[in-house]
Design a protein around this motif. Structure first.
Motif, PDB file in Angstrom:
ATOM      1  N   THR A 161       0.830  -1.210   0.000  1.00  0.00           N
ATOM      2  CA  THR A 161       0.000   0.000   0.000  1.00  0.00           C
ATOM      3  C   THR A 161       0.861   1.254   0.000  1.00  0.00           C
ATOM      4  O   THR A 161       0.574   2.219  -0.729  1.00  0.00           O
ATOM      5  CB  THR A 161      -0.926  -0.007   1.232  1.00  0.00           C
ATOM      6  OG1 THR A 161      -1.758  -1.177   1.193  1.00  0.00           O
ATOM      7  CG2 THR A 161      -1.799   1.231   1.259  1.00  0.00           C
ATOM      8  N   ARG A 162       1.909   1.261   0.807  1.00  0.00           N
ATOM      9  CA  ARG A 162       2.804   2.422   0.823  1.00  0.00           C
ATOM     10  C   ARG A 162       3.472   2.631  -0.529  1.00  0.00           C
ATOM     11  O   ARG A 162       3.616   3.761  -1.008  1.00  0.00           O
ATOM     12  CB  ARG A 162       3.857   2.230   1.915  1.00  0.00           C
ATOM     13  CG  ARG A 162       3.303   2.344   3.334  1.00  0.00           C
ATOM     14  CD  ARG A 162       4.337   1.948   4.366  1.00  0.00           C
ATOM     15  NE  ARG A 162       5.547   2.753   4.276  1.00  0.00           N
ATOM     16  CZ  ARG A 162       6.660   2.525   4.967  1.00  0.00           C
ATOM     17  NH1 ARG A 162       6.700   1.474   5.792  1.00  0.00           N
ATOM     18  NH2 ARG A 162       7.705   3.310   4.842  1.00  0.00           N
ATOM     19  N   LEU A 163       3.859   1.531  -1.176  1.00  0.00           N
ATOM     20  CA  LEU A 163       4.459   1.652  -2.508  1.00  0.00           C
ATOM     21  C   LEU A 163       3.462   2.207  -3.509  1.00  0.00           C
ATOM     22  O   LEU A 163       3.815   3.051  -4.354  1.00  0.00           O
ATOM     23  CB  LEU A 163       4.967   0.283  -2.974  1.00  0.00           C
ATOM     24  CG  LEU A 163       6.195  -0.277  -2.252  1.00  0.00           C
ATOM     25  CD1 LEU A 163       6.464  -1.710  -2.688  1.00  0.00           C
ATOM     26  CD2 LEU A 163       7.437   0.587  -2.535  1.00  0.00           C
ATOM     27  N   SER A 164       2.209   1.734  -3.429  1.00  0.00           N
ATOM     28  CA  SER A 164       1.198   2.210  -4.375  1.00  0.00           C
ATOM     29  C   SER A 164       0.875   3.681  -4.177  1.00  0.00           C
ATOM     30  O   SER A 164       0.416   4.340  -5.111  1.00  0.00           O
ATOM     31  CB  SER A 164      -0.078   1.374  -4.234  1.00  0.00           C
ATOM     32  OG  SER A 164      -0.699   1.599  -2.977  1.00  0.00           O
ATOM     33  N   HIS A 165       1.117   4.213  -2.961  1.00  0.00           N
ATOM     34  CA  HIS A 165       0.883   5.630  -2.693  1.00  0.00           C
ATOM     35  C   HIS A 165       2.130   6.476  -2.914  1.00  0.00           C
ATOM     36  O   HIS A 165       2.140   7.663  -2.567  1.00  0.00           O
ATOM     37  CB  HIS A 165       0.370   5.817  -1.263  1.00  0.00           C
ATOM     38  CG  HIS A 165      -1.056   5.427  -1.084  1.00  0.00           C
ATOM     39  ND1 HIS A 165      -1.449   4.122  -0.888  1.00  0.00           N
ATOM     40  CD2 HIS A 165      -2.206   6.155  -1.106  1.00  0.00           C
ATOM     41  CE1 HIS A 165      -2.762   4.064  -0.768  1.00  0.00           C
ATOM     42  NE2 HIS A 165      -3.248   5.277  -0.902  1.00  0.00           N
ATOM     43  N   ARG A 192      13.758  -2.035  -7.477  1.00  0.00           N
ATOM     44  CA  ARG A 192      13.749  -1.860  -8.929  1.00  0.00           C
ATOM     45  C   ARG A 192      12.825  -0.732  -9.342  1.00  0.00           C
ATOM     46  O   ARG A 192      13.158   0.080 -10.220  1.00  0.00           O
ATOM     47  CB  ARG A 192      13.307  -3.173  -9.585  1.00  0.00           C
ATOM     48  CG  ARG A 192      13.260  -3.148 -11.104  1.00  0.00           C
ATOM     49  CD  ARG A 192      14.600  -2.800 -11.698  1.00  0.00           C
ATOM     50  NE  ARG A 192      14.560  -2.857 -13.146  1.00  0.00           N
ATOM     51  CZ  ARG A 192      15.467  -2.286 -13.935  1.00  0.00           C
ATOM     52  NH1 ARG A 192      16.494  -1.613 -13.392  1.00  0.00           N
ATOM     53  NH2 ARG A 192      15.375  -2.377 -15.238  1.00  0.00           N
ATOM     54  N   LEU A 193      11.665  -0.655  -8.696  1.00  0.00           N
ATOM     55  CA  LEU A 193      10.713   0.407  -9.006  1.00  0.00           C
ATOM     56  C   LEU A 193      11.291   1.774  -8.674  1.00  0.00           C
ATOM     57  O   LEU A 193      11.152   2.730  -9.457  1.00  0.00           O
ATOM     58  CB  LEU A 193       9.419   0.162  -8.228  1.00  0.00           C
ATOM     59  CG  LEU A 193       8.272   1.153  -8.466  1.00  0.00           C
ATOM     60  CD1 LEU A 193       7.820   1.111  -9.917  1.00  0.00           C
ATOM     61  CD2 LEU A 193       7.092   0.828  -7.549  1.00  0.00           C
ATOM     62  N   GLU A 194      11.944   1.884  -7.515  1.00  0.00           N
ATOM     63  CA  GLU A 194      12.552   3.150  -7.132  1.00  0.00           C
ATOM     64  C   GLU A 194      13.623   3.565  -8.132  1.00  0.00           C
ATOM     65  O   GLU A 194      13.726   4.731  -8.513  1.00  0.00           O
ATOM     66  CB  GLU A 194      13.140   3.039  -5.730  1.00  0.00           C
ATOM     67  CG  GLU A 194      13.686   4.351  -5.183  1.00  0.00           C
ATOM     68  CD  GLU A 194      14.177   4.215  -3.767  1.00  0.00           C
ATOM     69  OE1 GLU A 194      14.229   5.236  -3.053  1.00  0.00           O
ATOM     70  OE2 GLU A 194      14.522   3.086  -3.354  1.00  0.00           O
ATOM     71  N   ASN A 201      11.079 -10.821  -2.507  1.00  0.00           N
ATOM     72  CA  ASN A 201      10.643 -10.401  -3.839  1.00  0.00           C
ATOM     73  C   ASN A 201       9.996  -9.022  -3.802  1.00  0.00           C
ATOM     74  O   ASN A 201      10.184  -8.212  -4.727  1.00  0.00           O
ATOM     75  CB  ASN A 201       9.663 -11.424  -4.417  1.00  0.00           C
ATOM     76  CG  ASN A 201      10.331 -12.747  -4.736  1.00  0.00           C
ATOM     77  OD1 ASN A 201      11.538 -12.795  -4.985  1.00  0.00           O
ATOM     78  ND2 ASN A 201       9.562 -13.825  -4.725  1.00  0.00           N
ATOM     79  N   VAL A 202       9.226  -8.740  -2.740  1.00  0.00           N
ATOM     80  CA  VAL A 202       8.619  -7.413  -2.610  1.00  0.00           C
ATOM     81  C   VAL A 202       9.701  -6.347  -2.476  1.00  0.00           C
ATOM     82  O   VAL A 202       9.625  -5.275  -3.095  1.00  0.00           O
ATOM     83  CB  VAL A 202       7.659  -7.384  -1.401  1.00  0.00           C
ATOM     84  CG1 VAL A 202       7.232  -5.945  -1.085  1.00  0.00           C
ATOM     85  CG2 VAL A 202       6.439  -8.240  -1.671  1.00  0.00           C
ATOM     86  N   ASP A 214       5.358   5.923  -1.749  1.00  0.00           N
ATOM     87  CA  ASP A 214       6.463   5.839  -0.789  1.00  0.00           C
ATOM     88  C   ASP A 214       7.418   4.735  -1.250  1.00  0.00           C
ATOM     89  O   ASP A 214       7.333   3.588  -0.821  1.00  0.00           O
ATOM     90  CB  ASP A 214       5.925   5.542   0.610  1.00  0.00           C
ATOM     91  CG  ASP A 214       7.038   5.531   1.659  1.00  0.00           C
ATOM     92  OD1 ASP A 214       8.196   5.854   1.304  1.00  0.00           O
ATOM     93  OD2 ASP A 214       6.739   5.202   2.830  1.00  0.00           O
ATOM     94  N   LEU A 215       8.339   5.107  -2.140  1.00  0.00           N
ATOM     95  CA  LEU A 215       9.240   4.119  -2.735  1.00  0.00           C
ATOM     96  C   LEU A 215      10.348   3.688  -1.786  1.00  0.00           C
ATOM     97  O   LEU A 215      11.141   2.804  -2.128  1.00  0.00           O
ATOM     98  CB  LEU A 215       9.847   4.681  -4.024  1.00  0.00           C
ATOM     99  CG  LEU A 215       8.826   5.070  -5.103  1.00  0.00           C
ATOM    100  CD1 LEU A 215       9.539   5.570  -6.353  1.00  0.00           C
ATOM    101  CD2 LEU A 215       7.925   3.899  -5.448  1.00  0.00           C
ATOM    102  N   SER A 216      10.419   4.277  -0.607  1.00  0.00           N
ATOM    103  CA  SER A 216      11.427   3.864   0.364  1.00  0.00           C
ATOM    104  C   SER A 216      10.925   2.721   1.253  1.00  0.00           C
ATOM    105  O   SER A 216      11.686   2.195   2.070  1.00  0.00           O
ATOM    106  CB  SER A 216      11.822   5.050   1.247  1.00  0.00           C
ATOM    107  OG  SER A 216      10.706   5.506   2.017  1.00  0.00           O
ATOM    108  N   ALA A 217       9.673   2.341   1.113  1.00  0.00           N
ATOM    109  CA  ALA A 217       9.092   1.291   1.954  1.00  0.00           C
ATOM    110  C   ALA A 217       9.748  -0.052   1.646  1.00  0.00           C
ATOM    111  O   ALA A 217       9.931  -0.419   0.481  1.00  0.00           O
ATOM    112  CB  ALA A 217       7.585   1.206   1.725  1.00  0.00           C
TER     113      ALA A 217
END
Length: 461
Positions: A204-208, A237-239, A230-231, A210-213
């Motif tokens: 949820t934090r990533l979807s909002h 990778r996304l960041e 994997n998460v 917050d790429l540091s989560a």
């Protein structure tokens, strides 16, 4: 999540108990019933052995002794006893209140079969007693000859009750197993759900934005640990990808603007160095128009790229104040075309959106409306507050839009049948900003003419 795991584990436990205990209970029921039937057969043969001599010699004293024994047998919880001679006449019964001695039982199928030397067992409904009976009929031998028969009848419900009492032990074990399964399911569900809930919070934090989560190293099965790894790899990778795209957008903005600006300055210098020529002036105006269009196209692409990768942390904004501010910014341009702008908005209307999203959406709506409206038109901007949402409506008195075009208006580079200058990216940027803000945007034709552009924002985070 925890309840889901708990109910799933309980469901599996209950199904397992049912699959094991029901067949076992049916098997135990049959075994216990067969045991009781065998016991009745044994008792019948014992009573027959006691009555053998009395039947062979027609000894009344011997029959009295057998009768007393049959009555005692019934008082101890045994069956109803009927002893018949070879003619099928009852010579001994053990019901002192309803003696049926002297009656002919030869027509009873089980008695007739026993008198032929065979053992008869079964179940039938008694019209006399109005109950379901289980019976056992055995022959009485004297040497090789049949001298009579013994029939024992027992209330079928009494046998079922006896079997049920034997099954209570199975039920008790099943209950203890179920209690243990509930406790075990509760513990396991807490362990599994805790890790998965944590991973859900990270997602949820990533979807909002917050790429540091990152997920902590979980306790539990190997599969859960691999999922957490994997998460984290996906988040890293996304960041990296977002940072690379941000860097590209910034570099492209600088690298593309600089040569365009230099090219436009050089063309202006060439134009100034040439003698006045109407035909050349028109050509230079066309070149200048194409350069301006290219600049707008580049700015739109960069804005669209930035809106896709920039942080999407939403913040409260007073859209009522923002609407009034943007209207004042556009009012002078509207007055040049003799377009009046009418605003209806509460003093304050707080919504949640990403930074600058509300300003850019309102600016795009007003810009598009002014570009298609004829001189002397009217532009109505309304802010309506309802439960949980606030809607901004921008209605123009221009040529309007068809329902088919309204569905495609937010596609990239789509301009429909527009004759005004544009890149087809403004509404695409609006759509991306709305998605990042959790808002909804739409265009629709107005029944009285013109177009209505809507943007609906949430009033809560």
């Amino acid at each position: 999540m925890r309840r889901l795991f708990l109910f799933a584990l309980l469901g599996v436990s209950i199904v397992a108990l049912l699959l094991s205990d029901i067949p076992f209970g049916l098997y135990l029921y049959q075994v216990e019933r067969d045991r009781l039937i065998t016991q009745l057969q044994r008792d019948a043969f014992i009573l027959g052995g006691r009555a053998e001599d009395a039947l062979e010699d027609s000894n009344t004293t011997g029959l009295d002794t057998t009768r007393d024994l049959a009555i005692a047998y019934r008082d101890e919880g045994g069956a109803r006893v009927v002893i018949v001679n070879t003619a099928g006449t009852a010579v001994v019964t053990n019901d002192p209140t309803d003696s049926r001695e002297g009656l002919n039982y030869g027509t009873r199928p089980e008695i007739a079969e026993a008198l032929t030397g065979r053992v008869a067992t079964g179940q039938r409904y008694s019209d006399t007693l109005q109950i379901e009976l289980v019976y056992v009929a055995v022959p009485i031998y004297s040497g090789d000859s049949v001298v009579g028969a013994v029939r024992l009848t027992f209330n079928e419900q009494a046998i079922d009750d006896a079997v049920t009492r034997s099954l209570w032990g199975v039920y008790l074990v099943a209950f203890i197993t179920l209690v243990f399964a509930i406790g075990l399911a509760f513990v396991i569900s807490r362990v599994l759900s805790r890790n998965l809930v944590h991973l859900g919070d990270i997602a949820t934090r990533l979807s909002h934005g917050d790429l540091s989560a990152r997920a902590d190293e979980p306790d539990g099965p190997k599969e859960v640990k691999e999922l957490a790894q994997n998460v984290n790899q996906m988040a890293t990778r996304l960041e990296t990808l977002v940072q690379e795209q941000k860097s590209f957008a910034a570099d492209a903005s600088h690298q593309l603007r600089t040569p365009l600006t230099a090219l436009q300055l050089r063309i202006e210098r060439v134009r100034e160095g040439l003698p006045d020529n109407p035909e050349l002036g028109e050509r230079f105006d066309e070149i200048d128009g194409e350069l301006s269009r290219m600049r707008r196209l580049i700015e739109g692409l960069l804005a669209l790229g930035r809106s896709s990768v920039e942080d999407v942390t939403r913040a409260p904004q007073d859209i009522g104040a923002i609407v009034r501010e943007r209207v004042e910014h556009w009012r002078s341009l509207a007055e040049e075309s003799d377009v009046s702008i009418q605003v209806a908005s509460p003093e304050s209307a707080i919504v949640w959106a990403v930074p600058t999203a509300t300003e850019q959406i309102i600016d795009n709506y007003i810009d598009n409306a002014l570009s298609v409206m004829p001189d002397g038109g009217e532009l109505h901007i309304d802010v309506a507050v309802s439960d949980g949402e606030t809607e901004v409506r921008v209605r123009d008195t221009g040529p309007g839009i068809s329902a088919e075009d309204a569905e495609r208006a937010f596609d990239r580079f789509w301009r429909g049948g527009a004759t005004h200058e544009g890149t087809g990216l403004g509404l695409a940027v609006v759509k991306q900003l709305a998605l990042s803000s959790g808002a909804r945007v739409s265009l629709e034709p107005h029944p009285e003419g013109g177009t209505v552009a809507r943007a609906t924002f949430s009033r809560t985070a």
